[in-house]
Design a protein around this motif. Structure first.
Motif, PDB file in Angstrom:
ATOM      1  N   ARG A 180       0.851  -1.188   0.000  1.00 38.43           N
ATOM      2  CA  ARG A 180       0.000   0.000   0.000  1.00 38.43           C
ATOM      3  C   ARG A 180       0.885   1.236   0.000  1.00 38.43           C
ATOM      4  O   ARG A 180       1.694   1.429   0.897  1.00 38.43           O
ATOM      5  N   THR A 231       2.126   4.789   0.666  1.00 36.65           N
ATOM      6  CA  THR A 231       1.882   5.723   1.770  1.00 36.65           C
ATOM      7  C   THR A 231       2.555   7.051   1.457  1.00 36.65           C
ATOM      8  O   THR A 231       3.701   7.284   1.826  1.00 36.65           O
ATOM      9  N   SER A 241      -2.403   8.652   4.614  1.00 35.00           N
ATOM     10  CA  SER A 241      -2.000   7.487   3.829  1.00 35.00           C
ATOM     11  C   SER A 241      -1.946   6.198   4.652  1.00 35.00           C
ATOM     12  O   SER A 241      -1.957   5.116   4.085  1.00 35.00           O
ATOM     13  N   LEU A 262      -4.256   5.521   6.905  1.00 36.64           N
ATOM     14  CA  LEU A 262      -5.649   5.245   7.262  1.00 36.64           C
ATOM     15  C   LEU A 262      -6.321   4.473   6.135  1.00 36.64           C
ATOM     16  O   LEU A 262      -5.846   4.461   4.999  1.00 36.64           O
ATOM     17  N   PRO A 263      -7.449   3.856   6.409  1.00 32.58           N
ATOM     18  CA  PRO A 263      -8.223   3.264   5.305  1.00 32.58           C
ATOM     19  C   PRO A 263      -8.629   4.368   4.317  1.00 32.58           C
ATOM     20  O   PRO A 263      -8.671   5.551   4.665  1.00 32.58           O
ATOM     21  N   ASP A 264      -8.922   3.967   3.081  1.00 32.76           N
ATOM     22  CA  ASP A 264      -9.309   4.945   2.069  1.00 32.76           C
ATOM     23  C   ASP A 264     -10.479   5.793   2.554  1.00 32.76           C
ATOM     24  O   ASP A 264     -11.418   5.283   3.180  1.00 32.76           O
ATOM     25  N   THR A 288     -13.877   7.931   2.364  1.00 35.87           N
ATOM     26  CA  THR A 288     -15.115   7.910   1.597  1.00 35.87           C
ATOM     27  C   THR A 288     -15.293   9.262   0.929  1.00 35.87           C
ATOM     28  O   THR A 288     -14.611  10.237   1.274  1.00 35.87           O
ATOM     29  N   GLU A 334     -16.002  11.848   3.535  1.00 35.64           N
ATOM     30  CA  GLU A 334     -14.799  12.273   4.264  1.00 35.64           C
ATOM     31  C   GLU A 334     -13.908  13.165   3.405  1.00 35.64           C
ATOM     32  O   GLU A 334     -13.314  14.124   3.904  1.00 35.64           O
ATOM     33  N   ARG A 354      -6.847   4.706  -5.781  1.00 32.37           N
ATOM     34  CA  ARG A 354      -5.727   3.784  -5.983  1.00 32.37           C
ATOM     35  C   ARG A 354      -6.149   2.709  -6.976  1.00 32.37           C
ATOM     36  O   ARG A 354      -7.320   2.386  -7.067  1.00 32.37           O
TER      37      ARG A 354
END
Length: 142
Positions: free
Chosen positions: A2, A4, A9, A11-13, A15, A18, A102
């Protein structure tokens, strides 16, 4: 692997809601937003392709989300990030940047080691995305 890079970066993707909250946060401070994309997110590749122009006159986060969704339609198989510019001191400097899209499979990076003269070691980081053929890297999304 993943990638970063940028704020949030680890954190989870985020929404879309957000993302909108972060955009509104920047707009409240007078920052202008820009959208950038790439298929090769090498750490030294700081200049990604810009989607449109920076949105200096925008006052509503819905406009940024609309442009982001248009970019996702065209470049959804790559990386997309939002950048907030602050021009309050007469210099366009980035105050915040974060990845908002991503690829399904992130290609990752390799570390090449080469022994040089006098037992010196040289290291090179290369993105596996650059190993793919141009036809595969740049074909249009289905």
């Amino acid at each position: 692997m993943r990638l970063t890079q940028g704020a949030f970066s680890f954190l989870p993707d985020l929404t879309d809601e957000e993302i909108r909250l972060q955009v509104d946060y920047g707009l409240e401070r007078g920052w202008a937003w820009a959208i950038e994309y790439t298929d090769d997110p090498h750490p030294r590749n700081t200049y990604w392709e810009m989607w449109g122009t920076p949105m200096f006159d925008l006052r509503d986060g819905a406009g940024v989300l609309h442009a982001l969704n248009e970019c996702r339609k065209a470049c959804g198989r790559g990386y997309i990030r939002l950048c907030a510019f602050d021009s309050t001191r007469g210099v366009e400097s980035i105050r915040m940047a974060f990845i908002v899209n991503r690829p399904d499979e992130e290609p990752g990076f390799g570390l090449d080691r080469q022994e040089g003269e006098g037992r010196n070691m040289r290291y090179r980081l290369h993105g596996y995305a650059a190993d793919r053929s141009p036809e595969e890297r740049y074909r249009a999304d289905p």
